[in-house]
Design a protein around this motif. Structure first.
Motif, PDB file in Angstrom:
ATOM      1  N   GLN A 190       1.408   3.828  -6.098  1.00 18.32           N
ATOM      2  CA  GLN A 190       2.518   3.953  -5.574  1.00 18.32           C
ATOM      3  C   GLN A 190       3.713   4.327  -6.306  1.00 18.32           C
ATOM      4  OE1 GLN A 190       4.069   2.105  -2.634  1.00 18.32           O
ATOM      5  NE2 GLN A 190       4.548   3.701  -2.595  1.00 18.32           N
ATOM      6  N   PHE A 195       8.138   3.553  -3.658  1.00 19.66           N
ATOM      7  CA  PHE A 195       8.419   1.910  -3.701  1.00 19.66           C
ATOM      8  C   PHE A 195       9.646   1.666  -3.278  1.00 19.66           C
ATOM      9  CE2 PHE A 195      10.441  -1.152  -5.826  1.00 19.66           C
ATOM     10  CZ  PHE A 195       9.853  -2.011  -6.177  1.00 19.66           C
ATOM     11  N   GLN A 271      12.622  -5.106  -4.280  1.00 15.03           N
ATOM     12  CA  GLN A 271      10.670  -6.198  -4.409  1.00 15.03           C
ATOM     13  C   GLN A 271       9.968  -5.715  -3.025  1.00 15.03           C
ATOM     14  OE1 GLN A 271      12.831  -9.435  -3.726  1.00 15.03           O
ATOM     15  NE2 GLN A 271      12.521 -10.863  -6.431  1.00 15.03           N
ATOM     16  N   LYS A 272       8.760  -5.988  -3.781  1.00 16.21           N
ATOM     17  CA  LYS A 272       7.894  -5.584  -2.920  1.00 16.21           C
ATOM     18  C   LYS A 272       6.458  -5.823  -3.534  1.00 16.21           C
ATOM     19  CE  LYS A 272       8.299  -0.847  -0.468  1.00 16.21           C
ATOM     20  NZ  LYS A 272       8.179   0.489  -0.089  1.00 16.21           N
ATOM     21  N   SER A 273       5.538  -6.504  -2.529  1.00 18.63           N
ATOM     22  CA  SER A 273       4.211  -7.198  -3.037  1.00 18.63           C
ATOM     23  C   SER A 273       3.046  -6.816  -2.236  1.00 18.63           C
ATOM     24  CB  SER A 273       4.719  -8.635  -2.459  1.00 18.63           C
ATOM     25  OG  SER A 273       4.549  -8.531  -1.014  1.00 18.63           O
ATOM     26  N   TYR A 274       1.706  -6.287  -3.508  1.00 20.01           N
ATOM     27  CA  TYR A 274       0.825  -5.398  -2.794  1.00 20.01           C
ATOM     28  C   TYR A 274      -0.363  -6.523  -2.591  1.00 20.01           C
ATOM     29  CZ  TYR A 274       3.624  -1.922  -4.277  1.00 20.01           C
ATOM     30  OH  TYR A 274       4.733  -0.887  -3.458  1.00 20.01           O
TER      31      TYR A 274
END
Length: 331
Positions: A190, A195, A271-274
């Protein structure tokens, strides 16, 4: 005399009719009971095991999310499918495994396994050329405590040069495999632009990022399955013939600092999650374990040895080394 014969003949016919009417339903019932006791095919067994595998995977994902209620609900579902929770001592006694001792002769390894994992068993059968073979699976999943099957970490990195948003990586997750082939290796990449797409009014592909900081939190939960076949020579003994492992990985990314050249820094945290579960080919295969049972040895389908995480500008965030234990007591 003729009347007596006729009388007995009539009574005999009536009795035969009554008996026939009684026998027929009984025969039908027997037939029904026979159908209900029909043996389960290998395909049906595989379907049941696949359903259990799905639940185990969901349990690991819930554990990473620290959702204890969901974990408990899934354990109840597993119990309904015939999965039984056992201690490491019970597993060792059941499998006849000889635990490794430390220099003082203590089974420290078993204590570590007991504190780091939940052990569960499931029995089934495997049919080959009309012969039934008894199968036992031992599942080992993390119990939420940091240890061999559950690893966590965090790190923060900053940029050291300015780059266009489309050219600067923010996160990259890759995996290294060992024995066996991974069906879907981790390959998450990313860029800063990808993002931060939610703030497109602030950031374009060609925007030059002059200041950025990324905070990373990661967790990896490893699920192991050990497949045993009952020994053909020693009564009550089980032989380990299949060894499998897979991992669920989650990385949370937070960007508290982001500034584009010519503009003020953004005022909010992004914020992000993978998330990804890596499963090797032939995972938890009864057939592969049976081939090893017939030919000797133990089939090993190990997924990944480690997960590499890099952040801003490809700078190292962390490396997760997976255990891939050889046996329950080896955890």
């Amino acid at each position: 005399m003729k009347k007596s014969i006729k009388k007995f003949f009539v009574i005999g016919v009536i009795s035969a009719i009554i008996m026939n009417q009684s026998i027929m339903p009984a025969m039908a019932l027997c037939k029904t009971m026979y159908v209900e006791k029909k043996e389960i095919s290998n395909e049906q067994e595989d379907t049941q095991i696949s359903e259990i595998d799905d639940l185990m995977e969901k349990k690991c994902e819930a554990l990473i999310q620290k959702d204890n209620t969901k974990c408990e609900d899934i354990n109840n579902e597993l119990e309904e499918k015939g999965v039984e929770t056992m201690s490491i001592s019970q597993i060792i006694k059941l499998t006849g495994e000889v635990p490794k001792l430390d220099s003082d002769g203590n089974t420290e390894q078993n204590l570590r396994a007991a504190s780091a994992a939940t052990f569960q068993t499931k029995y089934s059968t495997y049919t080959y050329k009309n012969k039934k073979y008894k199968v036992m699976r031992v599942y080992a999943t993390p119990n939420g405590k940091t240890g061999p099957l559950y690893k966590t970490g965090n790190s923060t990195v900053k940029n050291s040069k300015s780059l266009e948003a489309i050219a600067m990586n923010l996160i990259k997750i890759t995996s290294s495999s060992v024995a066996g082939v991974v069906n879907e290796p981790i390959g998450i990449v990313q860029t800063v632009y990808g993002f931060a797409s939610e703030i497109s009014n602030y950031l374009s592909k060609t925007s030059v990022v002059s200041d950025i900081k990324g905070s990373y939190t990661w967790a990896a939960a490893e699920t192991c399955v050990f497949v045993y076949f009952q020994s053909p020579t020693i009564s009550g003994a089980w032989n380990l013939k299949g060894q499998y492992s897979k991992a669920s990985v989650a990385v949370g990314v937070s960007v508290p600092t982001l500034k584009v050249k010519g503009k003020k820094a953004i005022a909010k945290v992004l914020q992000k999650s993978y998330n990804k579960t890596v499963t090797p080919q032939n995972y938890n295969s009864t057939q592969k374990a049976f081939e090893a049972y017939k030919n000797g040895g133990t089939y090993k389908a190990i997924g990944i040895s480690k997960v590499n995480i890099t952040g801003v500008e490809g700078k190292k965030v962390g490396t997760i080394k997976l255990s891939n234990p050889p046996s329950p007591s080896g955890i």
